[in-house]
Design a protein around this motif. Structure first.
Motif, PDB file in Angstrom:
ATOM      1  N   ASP A 174       0.841  -1.193   0.000  1.00 60.56           N
ATOM      2  CA  ASP A 174       0.000   0.000   0.000  1.00 60.56           C
ATOM      3  C   ASP A 174       0.877   1.244   0.000  1.00 60.56           C
ATOM      4  OD1 ASP A 174      -2.341  -1.449   0.124  1.00 60.56           O
ATOM      5  OD2 ASP A 174      -2.595  -1.223   2.291  1.00 60.56           O
ATOM      6  N   LYS A 188      -3.460   3.521  -0.820  1.00 59.26           N
ATOM      7  CA  LYS A 188      -3.800   3.113  -2.183  1.00 59.26           C
ATOM      8  C   LYS A 188      -3.017   1.846  -2.479  1.00 59.26           C
ATOM      9  CE  LYS A 188      -2.096   5.267  -5.720  1.00 59.26           C
ATOM     10  NZ  LYS A 188      -1.785   6.273  -6.757  1.00 59.26           N
ATOM     11  N   GLY A 201      -1.181  -0.880  -7.877  1.00 58.64           N
ATOM     12  CA  GLY A 201      -1.938  -1.315  -9.042  1.00 58.64           C
ATOM     13  C   GLY A 201      -3.347  -0.781  -9.095  1.00 58.64           C
ATOM     14  N   THR A 202      -3.736  -0.008  -8.090  1.00 54.96           N
ATOM     15  CA  THR A 202      -5.078   0.593  -8.094  1.00 54.96           C
ATOM     16  C   THR A 202      -4.954   2.109  -8.169  1.00 54.96           C
ATOM     17  OG1 THR A 202      -5.227   0.767  -5.677  1.00 54.96           O
ATOM     18  CG2 THR A 202      -5.952  -1.302  -6.680  1.00 54.96           C
ATOM     19  N   ALA A 203      -6.048   2.770  -8.523  1.00 56.37           N
ATOM     20  CA  ALA A 203      -6.016   4.222  -8.724  1.00 56.37           C
ATOM     21  C   ALA A 203      -6.744   5.003  -7.643  1.00 56.37           C
ATOM     22  CB  ALA A 203      -6.616   4.560 -10.090  1.00 56.37           C
ATOM     23  N   THR A 244      -8.288   4.754  -0.412  1.00 58.08           N
ATOM     24  CA  THR A 244      -9.337   4.571   0.596  1.00 58.08           C
ATOM     25  C   THR A 244      -8.784   4.988   1.957  1.00 58.08           C
ATOM     26  OG1 THR A 244      -8.662   2.270   0.981  1.00 58.08           O
ATOM     27  CG2 THR A 244     -10.396   2.661  -0.658  1.00 58.08           C
TER      28      THR A 244
END
Length: 349
Positions: free
Chosen positions: A59, A71, A74-76, A79
């Motif tokens: 993360d 985050k 690999g994610t945009a 949270t």
């Protein structure tokens, strides 16, 4: 017709890693560590035929408007980071060199979070001048650390309770790690890979990514770090003597005399502190040195054995196999400069 089917189950450990992504962090020292770990996971199986033993979940963590956000790699979409979330390792990247003090003053929320993470058993690692952020937690007080040599005096002035060894590339304090110049993070990551995934994984990763393994003297025998975790200063000095002079003829009698003890008392005290007899410790140090030479040197096995203090080749092979579970020749063929090959290469023929 009876068919036998062999099922191989690979058991992976999970390791949760957070990389701080604060304002003015150097982008390469944020993304670089994650890229190295991801590349290892993708490519190591091409050499070994099996996945790496540790699966990393990474993360990127930052503070915004008083709230911590994460985050996943690999994610945009970030949270909110739950307060109860505890990572296994938190990496503190370098900041831009002209923003050191502003970052330390601005990132108080992250500094408090680093302190809380460590109290809950997370390990911490700083890259280059990221040590300034780590120093602000107070967790380095009374400990040894390193940072970029150009900013070492500034670090000493800001954190006088920390012993700065700016001639070191990597300093390992058990659960807190610091490394020197910004781009030394590649070597630093090899050190952490070896620590958490094992020596074989580190060798494979360094060869795939063409990154030098850590070669500084204080890291040469990192496998024995836990055996230095005792309070017997005299035995600690004896260990250091062995590690520096392993190629010489060293006798237990001479060591005992050097530290003003009887042979029996020296052996008993050494074993109580380290878990090994002095002779076993010497052999382990020599074999560890031989392994590193077999991995990186083009010298033959006999020359390496001699450089490590062995004149009797049959004895060297016997001791090596006892500790490594393979012969020196087999080890060199597998892990030496010409040893690693894609497992798919042999399948194509």
């Amino acid at each position: 017709m009876e068919v036998n089917i062999a099922i191989i189950i690979y058991i992976q450990n999970y390791m949760r890693i957070a990389i701080l992504d604060y304002e003015n962090a150097v982008p390469s020292s944020v993304a670089g560590p994650a890229d190295i770990l991801a590349a290892m996971a993708r490519t190591a199986p091409l050499l070994t035929g099996s996945p790496v033993s540790v699966r990393f979940e990474i993360d990127f963590v930052k503070e915004k408007d008083g709230q911590l956000w994460r985050k996943a790699m690999g994610t945009a979409v970030p949270t909110k980071l739950p307060k109860e979330e505890v990572y296994d390792l938190v990496i503190v990247p370098a900041m831009e060199s002209d923003k050191i003090l502003p970052v330390v003053q601005q990132e108080r929320r992250l500094i408090d979070w680093l302190r809380q993470q460590h109290l809950q058993r997370a390990e911490l690692a700083s890259i280059c001048v990221g040590a300034f952020l780590l120093g602000a937690t107070g967790l380095l007080n009374g400990k040894v650390a390193t940072t970029h040599w150009l900013f070492a005096d500034r670090f000493r002035a800001l954190y006088p309770e920390v012993e700065v060894q700016d001639d070191k590339i990597i300093v390992d304090q058990g659960s807190i790690y610091t490394c020197g110049g910004a781009f030394s993070f590649t070597t630093f990551m090899m050190y952490l890979v070896e620590k958490f995934c094992g020596h074989e994984a580190a060798i494979i990763t360094s060869k795939i990514l063409m990154i030098n393994m850590h070669q500084q003297p204080q890291d040469a025998f990192s496998i024995f770090r836990l055996q230095h975790d005792h309070t017997d200063d005299v035995i600690g000095k004896a260990q250091q003597f062995i590690e520096k002079n392993y190629a010489d003829a060293i006798s237990v009698e001479a060591l005992a005399a050097q530290y003003n003890m009887s042979i029996r008392h020296f052996i008993r005290r050494f074993e109580q502190a380290t878990g090994n007899t002095p002779l076993a410790y010497l052999q382990r140090v020599r074999i560890e040195a031989a392994k590193k030479m077999l991995e990186s040197s083009r010298e033959g096995v006999e020359q390496i054995a001699f450089r490590c203090g062995y004149e009797d080749m049959s004895f060297f092979r016997k001791i090596f196999k006892r500790y490594v579970a393979m012969t020196p020749k087999a080890y060199k063929e597998k892990y030496g400069q010409n040893g690693l090959r894609l497992v798919t290469a042999g399948m194509a023929s």
